[in-house]
Design a protein around this motif. Structure first.
Motif, short mmCIF file in Angstrom:
data_model
loop_
_atom_site.label_atom_id
_atom_site.label_comp_id
_atom_site.label_asym_id
_atom_site.label_seq_id
_atom_site.Cartn_x
_atom_site.Cartn_y
_atom_site.Cartn_z
N PHE A 40 0.83 -1.20 0.00
CA PHE A 40 0.00 0.00 0.00
C PHE A 40 0.86 1.25 0.00
CE2 PHE A 40 -2.15 -3.47 2.09
CZ PHE A 40 -3.41 -3.46 1.49
N GLN A 41 0.21 2.37 -0.32
CA GLN A 41 0.89 3.65 -0.31
C GLN A 41 1.50 3.95 1.06
OE1 GLN A 41 -1.67 6.79 -1.58
NE2 GLN A 41 -0.09 8.35 -1.47
N ASP A 42 0.76 3.60 2.14
CA ASP A 42 1.24 3.94 3.49
C ASP A 42 2.02 2.78 4.15
OD1 ASP A 42 -0.89 2.29 3.77
OD2 ASP A 42 -2.04 3.59 5.10
N PHE A 43 2.48 1.84 3.35
CA PHE A 43 3.38 0.74 3.77
C PHE A 43 2.74 -0.25 4.76
CE2 PHE A 43 6.25 4.66 3.62
CZ PHE A 43 6.31 4.64 2.23
N ARG A 44 2.04 0.29 5.78
CA ARG A 44 1.39 -0.54 6.81
C ARG A 44 2.35 -1.48 7.49
NH1 ARG A 44 -4.60 -1.40 4.26
NH2 ARG A 44 -4.76 0.72 3.50
N LEU A 45 3.50 -0.97 7.87
CA LEU A 45 4.45 -1.78 8.64
C LEU A 45 4.14 -1.64 10.13
CD1 LEU A 45 7.68 -0.80 6.68
CD2 LEU A 45 6.35 -2.91 6.47
N GLU A 87 13.44 4.29 11.14
CA GLU A 87 14.74 4.80 10.72
C GLU A 87 14.97 4.68 9.21
OE1 GLU A 87 16.73 3.12 14.88
OE2 GLU A 87 17.25 2.23 12.95
N LEU A 88 14.01 4.01 8.52
CA LEU A 88 14.20 3.76 7.09
C LEU A 88 13.56 4.87 6.26
CD1 LEU A 88 13.30 -0.04 7.02
CD2 LEU A 88 15.59 0.96 6.95
N SER A 89 14.09 5.09 5.07
CA SER A 89 13.47 6.04 4.14
C SER A 89 12.17 5.43 3.61
CB SER A 89 14.42 6.31 2.97
OG SER A 89 14.50 5.16 2.15
N GLY A 90 11.37 6.27 2.95
CA GLY A 90 10.11 5.79 2.40
C GLY A 90 10.31 4.63 1.44
N GLY A 91 11.29 4.78 0.55
CA GLY A 91 11.56 3.73 -0.42
C GLY A 91 11.95 2.43 0.26
N GLU A 92 12.76 2.56 1.31
CA GLU A 92 13.19 1.36 2.04
C GLU A 92 12.01 0.71 2.77
OE1 GLU A 92 17.83 2.69 2.96
OE2 GLU A 92 16.22 3.31 4.30
N GLN A 93 11.15 1.57 3.34
CA GLN A 93 9.97 1.02 4.03
C GLN A 93 9.08 0.25 3.05
OE1 GLN A 93 7.79 3.38 6.93
NE2 GLN A 93 9.51 4.79 7.12
N GLN A 94 8.93 0.82 1.82
CA GLN A 94 8.10 0.13 0.85
C GLN A 94 8.74 -1.21 0.46
OE1 GLN A 94 5.21 -0.56 0.11
NE2 GLN A 94 4.53 1.31 -0.94
N ARG A 95 10.07 -1.24 0.42
CA ARG A 95 10.75 -2.51 0.12
C ARG A 95 10.50 -3.55 1.21
NH1 ARG A 95 14.88 -2.23 -3.89
NH2 ARG A 95 14.74 -0.20 -4.91
N VAL A 96 10.49 -3.09 2.47
CA VAL A 96 10.17 -4.02 3.56
C VAL A 96 8.75 -4.55 3.36
CG1 VAL A 96 9.87 -4.30 6.05
CG2 VAL A 96 11.69 -2.81 5.19
N ALA A 97 7.83 -3.64 3.02
CA ALA A 97 6.45 -4.05 2.82
C ALA A 97 6.35 -5.07 1.67
CB ALA A 97 5.57 -2.83 2.51
N PRO A 125 1.82 2.27 -4.72
CA PRO A 125 3.01 1.95 -3.91
C PRO A 125 4.06 3.05 -3.94
CG PRO A 125 3.07 0.74 -5.97
CD PRO A 125 1.73 1.42 -5.91
N THR A 126 4.01 3.90 -4.97
CA THR A 126 5.02 4.95 -5.08
C THR A 126 4.45 6.33 -4.72
OG1 THR A 126 4.49 5.26 -7.42
CG2 THR A 126 6.24 3.70 -6.90
N GLY A 127 3.22 6.32 -4.21
CA GLY A 127 2.53 7.58 -3.94
C GLY A 127 3.23 8.47 -2.92
N ASN A 128 3.96 7.85 -2.01
CA ASN A 128 4.65 8.63 -0.98
C ASN A 128 6.15 8.74 -1.25
OD1 ASN A 128 2.43 9.26 0.50
ND2 ASN A 128 2.69 7.62 2.01
N LEU A 129 6.58 8.35 -2.44
CA LEU A 129 8.02 8.26 -2.68
C LEU A 129 8.47 9.29 -3.71
CD1 LEU A 129 8.36 4.36 -2.93
CD2 LEU A 129 8.45 5.81 -0.89
N ASP A 130 9.74 9.68 -3.61
CA ASP A 130 10.28 10.59 -4.64
C ASP A 130 10.54 9.79 -5.91
OD1 ASP A 130 12.78 9.29 -4.46
OD2 ASP A 130 13.40 10.60 -2.82
#
Lengths: 284, 232
Positions: free
Chosen positions: B85-90, B137-147, B164-169
Protein backbone atom coordinates in the motif's frame (compact mmCIF):
# COMPACT_ATOMS: atom_id res chain seq x y z
CA UNK A 1 2.96 -22.10 21.40
CA UNK A 2 2.97 -19.10 19.07
CA UNK A 3 -0.08 -17.77 20.94
CA UNK A 4 1.74 -17.95 24.26
CA UNK A 5 4.86 -16.32 22.81
CA UNK A 6 2.87 -13.52 21.18
CA UNK A 7 0.81 -12.90 24.31
CA UNK A 8 3.96 -12.61 26.40
CA UNK A 9 5.59 -10.45 23.74
CA UNK A 10 2.58 -8.13 23.81
CA UNK A 11 2.94 -7.75 27.56
CA UNK A 12 6.66 -7.10 27.11
CA UNK A 13 6.18 -4.61 24.28
CA UNK A 14 3.53 -2.56 26.06
CA UNK A 15 3.96 -3.23 29.78
CA UNK A 16 2.22 0.01 30.73
CA UNK A 17 -0.87 -0.77 28.69
CA UNK A 18 -1.08 -4.29 30.07
CA UNK A 19 -0.59 -3.01 33.61
CA UNK A 20 -3.26 -0.37 33.04
CA UNK A 21 -5.81 -2.87 31.75
CA UNK A 22 -5.01 -5.26 34.58
CA UNK A 23 -5.41 -2.38 37.06
CA UNK A 24 -8.80 -1.48 35.59
CA UNK A 25 -9.89 -5.10 35.81
CA UNK A 26 -8.56 -5.23 39.36
CA UNK A 27 -10.45 -2.11 40.39
CA UNK A 28 -13.70 -3.41 38.93
CA UNK A 29 -13.31 -6.76 40.67
CA UNK A 30 -12.18 -5.02 43.87
CA UNK A 31 -15.58 -3.35 44.21
CA UNK A 32 -17.28 -6.69 43.61
CA UNK A 33 -14.96 -8.26 46.19
CA UNK A 34 -15.75 -5.67 48.84
CA UNK A 35 -19.41 -6.20 48.19
CA UNK A 36 -18.90 -9.95 48.59
CA UNK A 37 -17.19 -9.43 51.97
CA UNK A 38 -20.00 -7.18 53.23
CA UNK A 39 -22.69 -9.53 51.93
CA UNK A 40 -21.00 -12.58 53.39
CA UNK A 41 -20.68 -10.95 56.82
CA UNK A 42 -24.26 -9.70 56.82
CA UNK A 43 -25.43 -13.16 55.91
CA UNK A 44 -23.31 -14.73 58.65
CA UNK A 45 -24.61 -12.25 61.23
CA UNK A 46 -28.20 -12.95 60.26
CA UNK A 47 -27.57 -16.70 60.43
CA UNK A 48 -26.16 -16.34 63.92
CA UNK A 49 -29.28 -14.45 65.01
CA UNK A 50 -31.43 -16.98 63.22
CA UNK A 51 -29.88 -19.83 65.19
CA UNK A 52 -31.44 -18.31 68.27
CA UNK A 53 -34.95 -18.62 66.90
CA UNK A 54 -36.74 -20.99 69.26
CA UNK A 55 -40.15 -21.75 70.63
CA UNK A 56 -40.46 -21.85 74.43
CA UNK A 57 -43.32 -23.78 75.98
CA UNK A 58 -43.96 -23.07 79.67
CA UNK A 59 -45.34 -26.03 81.57
CA UNK A 60 -47.78 -26.24 84.43
CA UNK A 61 -46.26 -27.22 87.74
CA UNK A 62 -48.35 -30.37 87.84
CA UNK A 63 -47.08 -31.67 84.49
CA UNK A 64 -46.07 -35.31 84.78
CA UNK A 65 -42.74 -36.59 83.43
CA UNK A 66 -44.48 -39.28 81.43
CA UNK A 67 -46.60 -36.82 79.43
CA UNK A 68 -43.61 -34.56 78.92
CA UNK A 69 -41.54 -37.45 77.56
CA UNK A 70 -44.36 -38.47 75.25
CA UNK A 71 -44.67 -34.92 73.93
CA UNK A 72 -40.90 -34.74 73.43
CA UNK A 73 -40.88 -37.94 71.41
CA UNK A 74 -43.76 -36.61 69.39
CA UNK A 75 -42.05 -33.33 68.68
CA UNK A 76 -38.66 -34.85 67.85
CA UNK A 77 -40.30 -36.74 65.01
CA UNK A 78 -41.08 -33.46 63.28
CA UNK A 79 -38.45 -32.55 60.71
CA UNK A 80 -38.71 -28.87 61.68
CA UNK A 81 -37.52 -29.59 65.19
CA UNK A 82 -33.80 -29.79 65.72
CA UNK A 83 -33.48 -29.90 69.52
CA UNK A 84 -35.59 -29.88 72.67
CA UNK A 85 -34.12 -28.63 75.86
CA UNK A 86 -35.99 -29.30 79.08
CA UNK A 87 -35.50 -26.46 81.55
CA UNK A 88 -36.56 -27.47 85.06
CA UNK A 89 -37.95 -25.03 87.63
CA UNK A 90 -34.64 -25.05 89.48
CA UNK A 91 -32.68 -24.38 86.33
CA UNK A 92 -35.05 -21.57 85.37
CA UNK A 93 -34.48 -19.98 88.75
CA UNK A 94 -30.72 -20.39 88.48
CA UNK A 95 -30.70 -18.75 85.07
CA UNK A 96 -32.93 -15.95 86.33
CA UNK A 97 -30.60 -15.30 89.28
CA UNK A 98 -27.63 -15.20 86.93
CA UNK A 99 -29.34 -12.93 84.44
CA UNK A 100 -30.87 -10.59 86.98
CA UNK A 101 -28.36 -10.19 89.84
CA UNK A 102 -30.00 -6.90 90.85
CA UNK A 103 -33.02 -8.87 92.13
CA UNK A 104 -30.87 -11.25 94.17
CA UNK A 105 -32.50 -10.09 97.44
CA UNK A 106 -35.92 -10.82 96.07
CA UNK A 107 -34.87 -14.29 94.86
CA UNK A 108 -33.29 -15.09 98.23
CA UNK A 109 -36.43 -14.09 100.10
CA UNK A 110 -38.72 -16.30 98.03
CA UNK A 111 -40.02 -19.41 99.76
CA UNK A 112 -41.40 -21.09 96.68
CA UNK A 113 -40.00 -21.01 93.17
CA UNK A 114 -42.52 -19.06 91.06
CA UNK A 115 -40.83 -19.81 87.74
CA UNK A 116 -42.31 -22.49 85.50
CA UNK A 117 -40.37 -25.33 83.92
CA UNK A 118 -40.19 -25.10 80.14
CA UNK A 119 -39.31 -26.84 76.90
CA UNK A 120 -37.04 -24.86 74.59
CA UNK A 121 -37.55 -26.09 71.06
CA UNK A 122 -34.76 -25.31 68.61
CA UNK A 123 -35.66 -25.35 64.94
CA UNK A 124 -33.70 -26.99 62.14
CA UNK A 125 -31.97 -24.72 59.59
CA UNK A 126 -34.41 -23.68 56.89
CA UNK A 127 -37.36 -23.81 59.29
CA UNK A 128 -36.56 -20.76 61.36
CA UNK A 129 -39.33 -18.78 59.70
CA UNK A 130 -42.45 -17.04 61.04
CA UNK A 131 -44.73 -19.72 59.51
CA UNK A 132 -42.94 -22.65 61.09
CA UNK A 133 -42.54 -21.06 64.53
CA UNK A 134 -46.25 -20.22 64.59
CA UNK A 135 -47.14 -23.74 63.51
CA UNK A 136 -44.95 -25.32 66.21
CA UNK A 137 -46.38 -22.93 68.80
CA UNK A 138 -49.94 -23.94 67.83
CA UNK A 139 -49.02 -27.58 68.00
CA UNK A 140 -47.51 -27.16 71.49
CA UNK A 141 -50.51 -25.32 72.90
CA UNK A 142 -52.62 -28.43 72.29
CA UNK A 143 -50.84 -30.34 75.06
CA UNK A 144 -52.83 -29.92 78.30
CA UNK A 145 -49.71 -29.57 80.48
CA UNK A 146 -48.53 -26.55 78.51
CA UNK A 147 -49.60 -23.30 80.02
CA UNK A 148 -48.15 -20.76 77.61
CA UNK A 149 -46.09 -20.67 74.40
CA UNK A 150 -43.74 -17.83 73.41
CA UNK A 151 -41.60 -17.47 70.32
CA UNK A 152 -40.82 -13.79 69.90
CA UNK A 153 -43.27 -13.42 67.06
CA UNK A 154 -42.33 -9.83 66.31
CA UNK A 155 -38.64 -10.25 66.03
CA UNK A 156 -38.90 -13.48 64.07
CA UNK A 157 -41.03 -11.56 61.57
CA UNK A 158 -38.55 -8.72 61.48
CA UNK A 159 -35.57 -11.04 61.08
CA UNK A 160 -37.32 -12.80 58.24
CA UNK A 161 -38.01 -9.48 56.51
CA UNK A 162 -34.41 -8.42 57.00
CA UNK A 163 -33.19 -11.66 55.45
CA UNK A 164 -35.43 -11.22 52.43
CA UNK A 165 -34.31 -7.62 51.93
CA UNK A 166 -30.70 -8.80 52.26
CA UNK A 167 -31.15 -11.52 49.65
CA UNK A 168 -32.85 -9.11 47.24
CA UNK A 169 -30.23 -6.41 47.72
CA UNK A 170 -27.46 -8.96 47.20
CA UNK A 171 -29.01 -10.13 43.96
CA UNK A 172 -29.70 -6.68 42.53
CA UNK A 173 -26.58 -4.87 43.71
CA UNK A 174 -24.33 -7.86 43.14
CA UNK A 175 -25.75 -8.29 39.65
CA UNK A 176 -25.28 -4.58 38.90
CA UNK A 177 -21.70 -4.61 40.20
CA UNK A 178 -20.92 -7.72 38.17
CA UNK A 179 -22.32 -6.12 35.01
CA UNK A 180 -20.33 -2.92 35.60
CA UNK A 181 -17.20 -4.95 36.26
CA UNK A 182 -17.73 -6.94 33.06
CA UNK A 183 -18.18 -3.71 31.07
CA UNK A 184 -15.03 -2.19 32.55
CA UNK A 185 -13.06 -5.35 31.80
CA UNK A 186 -14.45 -5.29 28.27
CA UNK A 187 -13.42 -1.67 27.81
CA UNK A 188 -9.95 -2.23 29.21
CA UNK A 189 -9.35 -5.16 26.89
CA UNK A 190 -10.77 -3.27 23.93
CA UNK A 191 -8.33 -0.43 24.51
CA UNK A 192 -5.47 -2.92 24.66
CA UNK A 193 -6.59 -4.56 21.43
CA UNK A 194 -7.28 -1.24 19.71
CA UNK A 195 -3.61 -0.46 20.21
CA UNK A 196 -2.78 -3.60 18.27
CA UNK A 197 -5.31 -3.42 15.45
CA UNK A 198 -2.46 -2.82 12.98
CA UNK A 199 -1.04 -6.21 13.87
CA UNK A 200 -4.42 -7.80 13.31
CA UNK A 201 -4.69 -6.09 9.92
CA UNK A 202 -1.22 -7.24 8.89
CA UNK A 203 -1.97 -10.78 10.00
CA UNK A 204 -5.20 -10.81 8.02
CA UNK A 205 -3.43 -9.36 5.02
CA UNK A 206 -0.65 -11.92 4.86
CA UNK A 207 -3.07 -14.78 5.32
CA UNK A 208 -2.99 -15.80 8.96
CA UNK A 209 -6.06 -17.85 9.90
CA UNK A 210 -8.63 -16.21 12.15
CA UNK A 211 -8.01 -18.77 14.86
CA UNK A 212 -4.31 -18.08 14.71
CA UNK A 213 -4.90 -14.33 15.01
CA UNK A 214 -7.41 -14.71 17.79
CA UNK A 215 -5.50 -17.07 20.05
CA UNK A 216 -2.80 -14.74 21.42
CA UNK A 217 -5.43 -12.08 22.09
CA UNK A 218 -7.67 -14.49 23.94
CA UNK A 219 -4.69 -15.63 25.95
CA UNK A 220 -3.71 -12.04 26.63
CA UNK A 221 -7.28 -11.29 27.72
CA UNK A 222 -7.18 -14.27 30.05
CA UNK A 223 -3.82 -13.19 31.48
CA UNK A 224 -5.03 -9.61 31.99
CA UNK A 225 -8.19 -10.87 33.68
CA UNK A 226 -6.19 -13.29 35.79
CA UNK A 227 -3.71 -10.64 36.90
CA UNK A 228 -6.56 -8.24 37.62
CA UNK A 229 -8.39 -10.92 39.60
CA UNK A 230 -5.35 -11.77 41.69
CA UNK A 231 -4.60 -8.10 42.32
CA UNK A 232 -8.24 -7.50 43.31
CA UNK A 233 -8.13 -10.45 45.73
CA UNK A 234 -5.02 -9.05 47.39
CA UNK A 235 -6.64 -5.59 47.65
CA UNK A 236 -9.85 -6.99 49.11
CA UNK A 237 -7.88 -9.11 51.58
CA UNK A 238 -5.83 -6.12 52.72
CA UNK A 239 -8.95 -3.96 53.06
CA UNK A 240 -10.67 -6.70 55.01
CA UNK A 241 -7.69 -7.08 57.34
CA UNK A 242 -7.47 -3.33 57.93
CA UNK A 243 -11.18 -2.99 58.74
CA UNK A 244 -11.03 -6.09 60.92
CA UNK A 245 -8.17 -4.67 62.92
CA UNK A 246 -9.24 -1.04 63.13
CA UNK A 247 -13.03 -1.02 63.15
CA UNK A 248 -14.81 -4.33 63.75
CA UNK A 249 -14.13 -7.96 63.17
CA UNK A 250 -15.12 -9.23 59.74
CA UNK A 251 -15.18 -12.81 58.56
CA UNK A 252 -13.10 -13.58 55.45
CA UNK A 253 -15.12 -14.82 52.50
CA UNK A 254 -14.80 -18.51 51.55
CA UNK A 255 -11.78 -19.21 49.35
CA UNK A 256 -14.08 -20.71 46.73
CA UNK A 257 -15.51 -17.22 46.24
CA UNK A 258 -12.03 -15.80 45.77
CA UNK A 259 -11.20 -18.44 43.16
CA UNK A 260 -14.54 -17.83 41.48
CA UNK A 261 -13.77 -14.10 41.34
CA UNK A 262 -10.34 -14.65 39.77
CA UNK A 263 -11.77 -17.18 37.34
CA UNK A 264 -14.55 -14.80 36.31
CA UNK A 265 -11.91 -12.11 35.71
CA UNK A 266 -10.12 -14.45 33.33
CA UNK A 267 -13.40 -15.51 31.75
CA UNK A 268 -14.54 -11.95 31.08
CA UNK A 269 -11.06 -11.15 29.79
CA UNK A 270 -11.33 -13.91 27.20
CA UNK A 271 -14.89 -12.96 26.32
CA UNK A 272 -14.04 -9.29 25.90
CA UNK A 273 -11.02 -10.16 23.76
CA UNK A 274 -13.10 -12.40 21.54
CA UNK A 275 -15.61 -9.59 20.93
CA UNK A 276 -12.96 -6.94 20.37
CA UNK A 277 -10.87 -9.03 17.98
CA UNK A 278 -13.90 -10.07 15.98
CA UNK A 279 -14.48 -6.46 15.07
CA UNK A 280 -10.99 -5.99 13.67
CA UNK A 281 -11.07 -9.33 11.90
CA UNK A 282 -13.93 -7.98 9.82
CA UNK A 283 -12.14 -4.81 8.80
CA UNK A 284 -9.55 -6.10 6.31
CA UNK B 1 -5.48 -15.25 -12.56
CA UNK B 2 -7.69 -12.21 -11.82
CA UNK B 3 -11.06 -11.90 -13.47
CA UNK B 4 -13.79 -9.37 -12.76
CA UNK B 5 -17.14 -9.94 -14.42
CA UNK B 6 -19.66 -7.10 -14.49
CA UNK B 7 -18.59 -6.01 -11.03
CA UNK B 8 -20.56 -3.27 -9.30
CA UNK B 9 -19.77 -2.04 -5.82
CA UNK B 10 -22.01 0.30 -3.85
CA UNK B 11 -21.01 1.81 -0.51
CA UNK B 12 -23.71 2.98 1.82
CA UNK B 13 -22.11 6.41 2.27
CA UNK B 14 -20.21 7.12 -0.95
CA UNK B 15 -22.63 5.51 -3.30
CA UNK B 16 -21.48 3.63 -6.39
CA UNK B 17 -17.71 3.06 -6.48
CA UNK B 18 -17.57 0.56 -9.34
CA UNK B 19 -20.10 0.23 -12.12
CA UNK B 20 -20.15 -2.91 -14.24
CA UNK B 21 -16.38 -3.41 -14.47
CA UNK B 22 -15.06 -6.44 -16.29
CA UNK B 23 -11.35 -7.05 -16.61
CA UNK B 24 -8.93 -9.90 -16.88
CA UNK B 25 -5.31 -10.06 -15.72
CA UNK B 26 -3.49 -13.13 -16.97
CA UNK B 27 -0.85 -15.21 -15.28
CA UNK B 28 2.50 -13.42 -15.16
CA UNK B 29 1.08 -10.19 -16.53
CA UNK B 30 2.09 -6.70 -15.36
CA UNK B 31 -0.79 -4.22 -15.41
CA UNK B 32 -1.12 -0.59 -14.38
CA UNK B 33 -4.52 0.44 -13.08
CA UNK B 34 -4.91 4.17 -13.38
CA UNK B 35 -7.50 6.89 -12.97
CA UNK B 36 -8.19 9.97 -10.87
CA UNK B 37 -8.56 9.60 -7.15
CA UNK B 38 -12.04 8.30 -6.44
CA UNK B 39 -12.21 6.53 -9.79
CA UNK B 40 -12.39 3.11 -8.12
CA UNK B 41 -8.77 1.88 -8.20
CA UNK B 42 -8.55 1.09 -4.50
CA UNK B 43 -12.02 -0.42 -4.49
CA UNK B 44 -10.95 -2.72 -7.32
CA UNK B 45 -7.90 -3.87 -5.37
CA UNK B 46 -9.94 -4.33 -2.18
CA UNK B 47 -12.38 -6.52 -4.10
CA UNK B 48 -9.52 -8.55 -5.52
CA UNK B 49 -8.05 -9.41 -2.13
CA UNK B 50 -11.60 -9.71 -0.80
CA UNK B 51 -11.40 -7.06 1.88
CA UNK B 52 -14.74 -6.13 0.32
CA UNK B 53 -17.31 -8.09 -1.65
CA UNK B 54 -18.96 -6.85 -4.85
CA UNK B 55 -22.57 -5.69 -4.67
CA UNK B 56 -23.14 -7.58 -7.91
CA UNK B 57 -20.98 -9.41 -10.39
CA UNK B 58 -18.18 -11.80 -9.61
CA UNK B 59 -14.49 -11.50 -8.73
CA UNK B 60 -12.33 -14.55 -9.37
CA UNK B 61 -8.75 -14.62 -8.11
CA UNK B 62 -6.44 -17.64 -8.23
CA UNK B 63 -9.39 -20.00 -8.24
CA UNK B 64 -11.28 -18.21 -5.45
CA UNK B 65 -14.67 -16.77 -6.32
CA UNK B 66 -16.16 -13.85 -4.39
CA UNK B 67 -19.42 -15.74 -4.45
CA UNK B 68 -18.09 -18.91 -2.90
CA UNK B 69 -15.25 -17.87 -0.61
CA UNK B 70 -16.37 -17.45 3.00
CA UNK B 71 -14.74 -15.00 5.40
CA UNK B 72 -13.16 -17.96 7.16
CA UNK B 73 -11.41 -19.05 3.98
CA UNK B 74 -10.07 -15.66 2.94
CA UNK B 75 -6.69 -16.51 4.48
CA UNK B 76 -6.19 -19.10 1.77
CA UNK B 77 -6.65 -16.43 -0.90
CA UNK B 78 -4.41 -13.99 0.95
CA UNK B 79 -1.54 -16.45 0.75
CA UNK B 80 -1.80 -16.29 -3.03
CA UNK B 81 -2.15 -12.53 -3.28
CA UNK B 82 0.52 -10.26 -1.85
CA UNK B 83 -0.51 -6.68 -1.05
CA UNK B 84 1.42 -3.44 -0.68
CA UNK B 85 0.00 0.00 0.00
CA UNK B 86 0.89 3.65 -0.31
CA UNK B 87 1.24 3.94 3.49
CA UNK B 88 3.38 0.74 3.77
CA UNK B 89 1.39 -0.54 6.81
CA UNK B 90 4.45 -1.78 8.64
CA UNK B 91 4.40 -2.50 12.35
CA UNK B 92 6.10 0.38 14.14
CA UNK B 93 8.59 -0.27 16.90
CA UNK B 94 9.94 -3.31 15.10
CA UNK B 95 12.88 -3.75 12.81
CA UNK B 96 12.63 -4.42 9.10
CA UNK B 97 13.53 -8.05 9.71
CA UNK B 98 11.03 -8.40 12.55
CA UNK B 99 8.27 -7.12 10.26
CA UNK B 100 9.07 -9.82 7.73
CA UNK B 101 9.54 -12.44 10.44
CA UNK B 102 6.15 -11.54 11.90
CA UNK B 103 4.47 -12.28 8.57
CA UNK B 104 6.37 -15.56 8.25
CA UNK B 105 5.50 -16.57 11.77
CA UNK B 106 1.78 -15.86 11.51
CA UNK B 107 1.53 -17.80 8.27
CA UNK B 108 2.99 -20.85 9.92
CA UNK B 109 6.65 -20.97 8.94
CA UNK B 110 8.70 -23.14 11.28
CA UNK B 111 10.97 -21.46 13.79
CA UNK B 112 14.12 -22.70 12.11
CA UNK B 113 13.25 -21.40 8.65
CA UNK B 114 11.96 -17.97 9.69
CA UNK B 115 15.30 -16.20 10.07
CA UNK B 116 16.97 -17.50 6.89
CA UNK B 117 13.81 -16.85 4.88
CA UNK B 118 13.44 -13.32 6.27
CA UNK B 119 17.06 -12.62 5.33
CA UNK B 120 16.55 -14.04 1.85
CA UNK B 121 13.41 -11.91 1.31
CA UNK B 122 15.20 -8.78 2.52
CA UNK B 123 18.05 -9.56 0.13
CA UNK B 124 15.54 -10.01 -2.68
CA UNK B 125 14.24 -6.45 -2.18
CA UNK B 126 17.78 -5.11 -1.77
CA UNK B 127 17.69 -4.48 1.98
CA UNK B 128 20.22 -7.01 3.25
CA UNK B 129 22.12 -4.35 5.13
CA UNK B 130 19.09 -2.74 6.77
CA UNK B 131 17.41 -5.75 8.37
CA UNK B 132 18.24 -4.61 11.88
CA UNK B 133 17.00 -1.05 11.41
CA UNK B 134 13.71 0.00 12.96
CA UNK B 135 11.14 0.91 10.33
CA UNK B 136 11.08 4.49 11.62
CA UNK B 137 14.74 4.80 10.72
CA UNK B 138 14.20 3.76 7.09
CA UNK B 139 13.47 6.04 4.14
CA UNK B 140 10.11 5.79 2.40
CA UNK B 141 11.56 3.73 -0.42
CA UNK B 142 13.19 1.36 2.04
CA UNK B 143 9.97 1.02 4.03
CA UNK B 144 8.10 0.13 0.85
CA UNK B 145 10.75 -2.51 0.12
CA UNK B 146 10.17 -4.02 3.56
CA UNK B 147 6.45 -4.05 2.82
CA UNK B 148 7.15 -5.81 -0.50
CA UNK B 149 9.39 -8.37 1.24
CA UNK B 150 6.54 -8.96 3.65
CA UNK B 151 4.06 -9.37 0.80
CA UNK B 152 6.30 -12.07 -0.67
CA UNK B 153 6.41 -14.35 2.41
CA UNK B 154 3.91 -16.79 0.92
CA UNK B 155 5.57 -16.71 -2.52
CA UNK B 156 2.30 -15.46 -4.04
CA UNK B 157 1.55 -15.71 -7.79
CA UNK B 158 -0.14 -12.29 -7.66
CA UNK B 159 1.02 -8.99 -6.22
CA UNK B 160 -1.42 -6.11 -5.72
CA UNK B 161 0.06 -2.67 -5.20
CA UNK B 162 -2.14 0.30 -4.28
CA UNK B 163 -0.24 3.50 -5.14
CA UNK B 164 3.01 1.95 -3.91
CA UNK B 165 5.02 4.95 -5.08
CA UNK B 166 2.53 7.58 -3.94
CA UNK B 167 4.65 8.63 -0.98
CA UNK B 168 8.02 8.26 -2.68
CA UNK B 169 10.28 10.59 -4.64
CA UNK B 170 11.01 9.84 -8.26
CA UNK B 171 14.20 7.94 -7.67
CA UNK B 172 12.72 5.69 -5.00
CA UNK B 173 9.67 5.18 -7.20
CA UNK B 174 11.83 4.00 -10.10
CA UNK B 175 13.62 1.62 -7.73
CA UNK B 176 10.32 0.10 -6.62
CA UNK B 177 9.16 -0.24 -10.20
CA UNK B 178 12.39 -1.96 -11.21
CA UNK B 179 11.89 -4.35 -8.31
CA UNK B 180 8.36 -5.07 -9.53
CA UNK B 181 9.72 -5.74 -13.02
CA UNK B 182 12.20 -8.25 -11.59
CA UNK B 183 9.41 -9.98 -9.68
CA UNK B 184 7.26 -9.95 -12.80
CA UNK B 185 10.11 -11.41 -14.82
CA UNK B 186 10.19 -14.36 -12.42
CA UNK B 187 6.52 -15.04 -13.25
CA UNK B 188 4.53 -13.01 -10.74
CA UNK B 189 1.42 -11.22 -11.96
CA UNK B 190 1.36 -7.63 -10.78
CA UNK B 191 -1.57 -5.25 -10.67
CA UNK B 192 -0.41 -1.80 -9.67
CA UNK B 193 -2.79 1.08 -9.06
CA UNK B 194 -1.19 4.44 -9.74
CA UNK B 195 -2.21 7.87 -10.86
CA UNK B 196 1.39 8.74 -11.80
CA UNK B 197 1.08 9.27 -15.55
CA UNK B 198 4.80 10.05 -15.90
CA UNK B 199 5.55 6.57 -14.71
CA UNK B 200 3.00 5.00 -17.00
CA UNK B 201 4.50 6.86 -19.96
CA UNK B 202 7.95 5.70 -18.92
CA UNK B 203 6.86 2.08 -19.32
CA UNK B 204 4.80 2.05 -22.49
CA UNK B 205 5.02 -1.73 -22.81
CA UNK B 206 3.16 -2.31 -19.59
CA UNK B 207 -0.55 -2.85 -20.11
CA UNK B 208 -2.64 -0.01 -18.70
CA UNK B 209 -6.26 -0.05 -17.56
CA UNK B 210 -8.01 3.20 -16.78
CA UNK B 211 -10.98 3.71 -14.53
CA UNK B 212 -13.16 6.79 -14.47
CA UNK B 213 -16.06 7.23 -12.11
CA UNK B 214 -16.20 3.53 -11.45
CA UNK B 215 -16.17 2.45 -15.08
CA UNK B 216 -13.38 0.87 -17.08
CA UNK B 217 -12.80 3.41 -19.84
CA UNK B 218 -9.52 2.26 -21.34
CA UNK B 219 -7.50 -0.90 -21.84
CA UNK B 220 -4.20 -0.48 -23.69
CA UNK B 221 -4.29 -4.16 -24.66
CA UNK B 222 -7.57 -3.59 -26.51
CA UNK B 223 -6.89 -0.11 -27.90
CA UNK B 224 -4.66 0.32 -30.95
CA UNK B 225 -2.68 3.24 -29.50
CA UNK B 226 -2.70 5.28 -26.29
CA UNK B 227 -3.08 8.50 -28.31
CA UNK B 228 -6.81 8.93 -27.80
CA UNK B 229 -6.67 8.69 -24.02
CA UNK B 230 -7.94 11.36 -21.79
CA UNK B 231 -4.97 12.28 -19.64
CA UNK B 232 -5.22 13.59 -16.14
Amino acid sequence: MHAMREAMAAVRRAPLLTALSAAMVALALYVVGLFAVVTFNLHEALSRVEERVQVVAYMRDDARDAEIDLAREDLMEMEEVESIHHVSKDEALRVAREDLPEFEDLFAAMEVNPLPASLEIGLAPGFRTPDVTARIADRLSIYPFIEDVRYGEEWVDRLHLLQRIGALATTILGGAFAVVAALIIGTAIRIAIFARREEIHVMRLVGATNGFIRRPFLLEGALTGLMGGILASVLVFVSHALVSRAVFRLDWIPWEWVLLGIASGAFFGVLASAFAVRRYLREV
Amino acid sequence: MIKLTEVTKDYSRRGRALDGVSLHVRKGEFVFLTGHSGSGKSTTLRLIHMADRPTSGEVRVCGFSSELTSDREIWKLRRKVGCVFQDFRLLPGRTARENVEFALEVTGSSRTEILPRANRLLAQVGLSAKGGAFVEELSGGEQQRVAIARALVNDPPVLLADEPTGNLDERASRGILELFRELNASGMAILMATHDLEMIRAYPKIRTLELSEGRLVFDSAAAPAPAGRSGG
